[in-house]
Design an enzyme around this catalytic site. Structure first.
Site, short mmCIF file in Angstrom:
data_model
loop_
_atom_site.label_atom_id
_atom_site.label_comp_id
_atom_site.label_asym_id
_atom_site.label_seq_id
_atom_site.Cartn_x
_atom_site.Cartn_y
_atom_site.Cartn_z
N HIS A 246 -57.97 11.34 31.91
CA HIS A 246 -58.10 10.59 30.65
C HIS A 246 -57.27 9.23 30.95
CE1 HIS A 246 -57.27 9.38 26.44
NE2 HIS A 246 -56.03 9.09 26.50
N LYS B 27 -51.61 5.46 15.70
CA LYS B 27 -51.34 6.80 15.89
C LYS B 27 -50.45 7.64 14.74
CE LYS B 27 -52.37 6.94 20.64
NZ LYS B 27 -53.10 7.97 21.16
#
Lengths: 416, 416
Positions: free
Chosen positions: B125, B244
């Site tokens: 990732h 987030k």
């Protein structure tokens, strides 16, 4: 004028009338204390005394979260009752038995902090810190638009007076082939304010900037201790982490926005290259008087020094974003705030060399160590050093309001 | 073999013997549930039922923080009692009256989360995301040395099934002269595990890597929803914040490390340019079997689709850091962990194109939209889309262990 702000108001608690006190009857900040083996409980600072909130029938328990959640109408009524009770000699008999000398009490963290986030609202700090990393481009393009912030660690927030253990961590010298693990060599403080959240908002429901201060219970001093060498090596790409999370110090008294009302001032005056804030951060009243004129001092006492040495004198009015803008931004994506949450302002430096809120700025990243009165020098903090933050509001025709100290003494790293 | 892991062990709860269940008697994950107007309380998943922990005399209250704080010896004893009670037909009479059908219960967040931090342990990732920003230099120099992480927002962590409101926020197109405020156009999910902390450590006292798993109560699935456009504009220099903090989804069942014991595997095998971890992150046993072989799937169900479509199949064994290294790193600076704290792994993608744990990676930043079975395409998530994370451990000679779903359906932004 609200009678609780009247500068002529005197308390029957004599020490509250001393012009040097942080806690005249016009202040009335809230905290949590304990004496001996008794349970922690809420109190109000008045001169060199604490009035147990049981005096007004309030059983807070070990933190002020419920009082924070109660909201402005309750705080305002409580302030009126306390102001009257502590100034009217006729009420001395009723209240005096609830006084505890501050010297005999241990002050605790005033709220259970659910989430803590820290902003970067000090534009001079952002410029000074940025200049060390990017000499030609100290402020990144987003700075003028976004109240930049990051999530911090709530568990390691401690009350003033708690020792600070120098953190171990990974650091890497620019010319070293690989990092090493050991005690931080660039331990720093940060001169900040902390905003304690009162009533929260539901997840998914932003808070408009015009209503944002309704969600602020009060203000404390805040030292976001920073290990600059750990931070420099770890912070890309997800931001500061272990360089900050080892400890933060909060002053024990929550100064209410009601007490600070006479010290409101205009929002930061933006110059030509500084754009007007976007609509979700703009409220006319907030622009006119949404900031606060609070003097912020940082002192250092090295081992053996009789008196702390002042390193810095700044003022919160240098913050680029108002407290309302900070709160509104935090909740703008629907993030829920809860009573007792803490929002740090970020280091608030002023524009002059005597108003720098971190060693990083004062010594230009350690390159120009400062001289202490005892002849020692400091690039960063040494074991045994104590950092003391102080805050005070002063001005003609107004009683002075203080914050009490936010202090911490640096201890050596744990043995390995 | 520990008898609680015996694959031949059967439960008198018939649904627990279905090979497709996530919750055989070898699993026994902990959660919190409520039925009707009764108070929330702790339970254990067994097949399609929940066993109220009152069956073994445990009154947890509305969260499992006290059980988390109790430590491994207590968890192990409890597991033995539950395993025996749910497999021995002779105990059916005693236990059966404490069973509640999962369908009739509402599952709640299993712990009160004090602090939440999220790591970046998925090296594939990190490479994939880094490549989008820095094609020639996807991994920054610190990645191989530091378990990179950031503090996240605890208040907005929600249990599986809670709708996710698309966040509003500041975004700026590369060619736009100034940012705009509005609904995120690049809403994404992240396929992660969450580690729930058991017993904590005192502030200033690091946790050695060899003891770190003693501080882990168990594991959940975790979706760290991300607004990539908000994140891209705000994240320099302090990291992800409002991109987030609008919501994160946690699966309701905490799968214990005891249950996962048969699925331990070696730590990530490092190649030539990947240095050995520093000493404070190195423990021989942890290197040998400190990671976990957990299959991780992400599914998407767009409005009108009868069945979810699998977007990704990854595995936690691709994590570059073990859970013990993550915990030890978090506490290495003296930061205190508390029972119920949550440490996210970060998005765990695998090395192949079918094992990517975020839309950002699957669609290469939106450039190559994916095709759904219903003919629609997706660059990022649309309103009405539901993302479902699943996790499962399988292998010869071992009973399969599942995690239950971590799902969330995207709702439109609030009106302004």
């Amino acid at each position: 004028m609200n009678p609780t702000h009247d500068p002529k108001l005197q308390s029957w608690v004599e020490s509250a009338n001393d012009p040097a006190t942080d806690f005249p009857v016009q202040n009335l900040p809230f905290g949590v204390f304990r004496t001996g083996k008794e349970e922690p409980r809420g109190g109000v600072a008045i001169g060199d005394q604490i009035l147990d909130l049981a005096a007004v029938g309030l059983k807070t328990g070990p933190n002020l979260n419920k009082l924070a959640a109660a909201g402005r109408p309750v705080w305002t009524s409580l302030r009126a009752v306390l102001s009257k009770g502590l100034s009217d000699p006729g009420q001395k008999k009723r209240f005096a038995k609830y006084l505890v000398p501050m010297k005999k009490a241990r002050l605790l963290l005033p709220v259970a902090i659910g989430d803590y986030s820290d902003f970067y609202a000090g534009i001079y700090h952002a410029q000074n810190a940025g200049r060390l990393f990017r000499p030609d481009n100290p402020l990144l393009p987003n700075y003028h638009w976004v109240p930049i912030g990051y999530h911090g660690r709530a568990s390691s927030i401690v009350v003033s007076g708690t020792p600070i253990v120098r953190p171990l961590g990974q650091t890497k010298a620019p010319d070293a082939p690989s990092p090493a693990f050991g005690p931080s060599k660039r331990l720093d403080f940060e001169l900040e304010l902390g905003f304690v959240i009162g009533p929260g908002n539901a997840l998914g429901k932003p808070v408009p900037v015009a209503k944002a201060l309704d969600h602020v219970f009060g203000v404390t001093l805040f030292n976001d201790w920073s290990a600059r060498d750990i931070q420099a090596w770890e912070y890309q790409p997800l931001g500061p982490f272990l360089g900050k999370s080892f400890a933060s110090t909060m002053s024990p008294w929550i100064v209410t926005l009601e007490a600070l009302e006479p010290f409101r001032c205009a929002a930061f005056a933006r110059s030509g290259d500084q754009p007007a804030p976007l609509a979700y951060l703009t409220d006319e009243r907030d622009q006119q008087n949404g900031n606060f004129d609070i003097r912020l001092d940082a002192h250092l006492r090295a081992p053996g020094m009789a008196r702390p040495h002042r390193l810095s004198r700044s003022n919160f009015r240098h913050a680029y974003w108002t407290p309302a803008q900070i709160v509104a931004h935090q909740a703008s994506n629907g993030c829920n705030l809860r009573p007792g949450d803490l929002l740090g302002s970020g280091t608030i430096s002023g524009p002059t060399p005597d108003a720098l809120g971190a060693m990083l700025e004062i010594t230009q990243g350690g390159k120009n160590p400062l001289m202490l009165p005892n002849g020692e020098t400091r690039a960063f903090l040494e074991d045994g050093d104590e950092v003391i933050l102080r805050g005070r509001c002063e001005g003609p025709g107004r009683a002075s309001i203080g914050f009490g100290d936010a202090s911490g003494l640096v201890r050596s790293s744990p043995a390995r």
